[in-house]
Every structure is written in structure tokens, then in C-alpha cells.
Design a protein around this motif. Sequence first.
Motif: not given
Length: 375
Positions: A113, A142, A145, A149, A157-158, A285, A307-308, A313, A325-326
Motif C-alpha cells: 500500500n 476493478a 472504479v 483510480a 487506488t482504492w 494505492t 480492497t476494491l 470501501q 474509488s469504487h
Amino acid sequence: MTDTHDKTSLQPNRRQILKAGAAFGLAASGVNLFAINQAFSQDVAYDGTPFDAGGATITIAEWGGFWQETQRKLLLDRFEKDFNCRVQYDSSFPWFPKFVAGGPKSPAYAVTNWNLPEMFKTAGAGDYFLPQEELLANMPNAKGVWPFATANGLGVTWAFSRYCWVYRTDTGIAPPTSFKDFWDARYAGKRGTYVTTNTLQMDFFLAAAMNFGKDQYDLDAGYEAMRAAVPLKISDFTGNMQALVERGEVEIAVQNDGEVYLQKAKGVPVDAWIWDNPKSILTQTKTVSRYLEPTQKKLALALVDRTLDPAYQTAIGEVFFYRPSHRDAKLPEGLKSQGVENTANALDGLFMPDWKSYLENEDDIVETVNEIFAS
């Protein structure tokens, strides 16, 4: 990160990343940052479903303290059970020296990270990271996002937050209403920033160069701004800065807004003035190391995919007041009450410094600023 010094671009392309690598000797060594080494990549894919890793260990690097406790609670403990694995957590920042010590084919961590400057520095030192296109192709989450991101060209980037001034609201001193108010005489001797290895100080220096000089490349203007701000209370991390502000040792400081909202929720008499020029962001990130054995690589892809996840989040936002970021992540009330939105328009005008240029001048910047802080 553009050759034309575009201050609003968040879209570095492949050519620019390769050029950044060349600045650190990658081109001369013949290393291709985006090539896929088949011995490490073949037959390794992830489709979003749990699998039995047979008790394998995966080593990750993230921040320590309460951050680590929260990651264990919201992500890692469940991940270990779902995938029959063990997550070995290293919080002893910085990461760059550990990557360089082992070299690309003996990576210090499977998942790391980052804040962006050290990530770019590490990428420039060797072929450490799984190419972004392969990373994203093996992460179902992903697909949801926002484009920013992946604009860094290396990882994903999350979460992120906005840069701001944190200031106390109980001093009777007028609150800041502009970037330059940090330097006003009313805050003399009560200002705070960070050590030169901290991304927040790097952004602060570049933002000062932009506001007092021609642009982010006007280093002399940045140096003069640092001289005009001393004496400064210098912190290593944001958590320590929170403590300095809470104790009243600092009345205004560089901060990210998530930390300020967290203190406000605890009843600390503080507020945030969000930077408007530039609209800088502090990102979280993640990268996956390129040269991993297959089980570790698959676990790494699975961990970053989780994480995404929008639900994760949202949960992180409820604890740390970080923006997701999502696009499907729900904002917690603590962020919505501050007027934050999770929409594409909310990201307009966000600024990412030219980290390639900064890193090329890093030695001089660090030496000069450290001398100023010590004076």
C-alpha cells in the motif's frame, strides 16, 4: 505527470511512465516495465471467488497502529479464513529500501500500500510491479472504479482524501480562508507540517511553490515559502499531527481532510479548510509484485480485489472518513455531512503533482528543506 507541465492531468500514459523509469536508469539497463515474464505469469489468474491456498503465507506492507487493527478487523482476518492462508503484515515504513535490498525477483512484499511518490520511485529503480493491465484483468471489482483510480499507470487506488489545513476552532483566531493564510502572522509559531520523507510535506512544498511562484516547478519559491513558515512543528505521520493539534501545540497544520473529520467526530474543536489551488489528493494505492510464485500471486490479486469491494470501501470510510474509488461504494454520513459526493463530477479538477520531476530533484529539495527546518 506530463511533459507539458499540465497542472490538472491525472492521466499519465505508458510513454510517460517509461520515460520516468528511464530517468532512473531503466532504459539503459534494458528493463521493460510492462513486459510479462512468462515463467512467473503463466496459468495464474483470479476470477473473484475464494480458493484454498493450503496455508500459504502472503506478506503485505501497510501503515501500522490503528490502521493495521482496522485492516485486520475489516479485511484480513476474513481473508485468511476464506482462502486458508496467513497474512504477514509489515508496518515498518518506508518500503523502498526493502524492495531495493532484495531486488525485483525477490520482492519484499506481495502486496504493498503506497502513497504515490515512493511507488513511482520504486518503479523507477527496477521491474518490481505486475503490469497494471494484468493487475486489472484479474480483479473483477476493478470494473467499477473511477478512471482516476488507475491513472497512476502502476497500481490501483482504492481510497483517497483531500488536502487541507486543519485548524483549531476554539482559539478566537480567524479561520483560514485561503491557502496563503497558513503564513499569516496570526499563526506564527503554531504551524505544523511533516518530515521531508512524508508525502504530505512533499505535496505541501509543491503547492507552496505553485502559490508563491510560477508553478510546481518553481523550487526557489517553495524554499522561500518554507523559510517564511518557520518555526514549524514537524511530525512524522498524520496521527502524531492529530495529537499536536489536540494538545494545542499546533493551531494550523497540513493535513488530509479524513483525519480532520475523524477528530471532529470525537469532539475535538477542529475544522478543515480544503485546498482549492491545487486540489491535491492523498491516495491509498496498491500494487502486486511481479515476480511471485503462483500461489502468492493469486492470493495477492485476490487481496487487492477485495480492497476494491464497494462494501469494504464503505466500511473504511466509516472509520477513517476516506473517500472511495469504487463508484458503487456508499458514503458514510460523516462524509456526506461535509458535502462530499461519490460521483464522477466530484473528481473534476483533482491535481496530481509531476512526481517524475519531484523525484529528479528530490535530493536537493530534501537537503534544502531539512536545513530550513533545522534553522
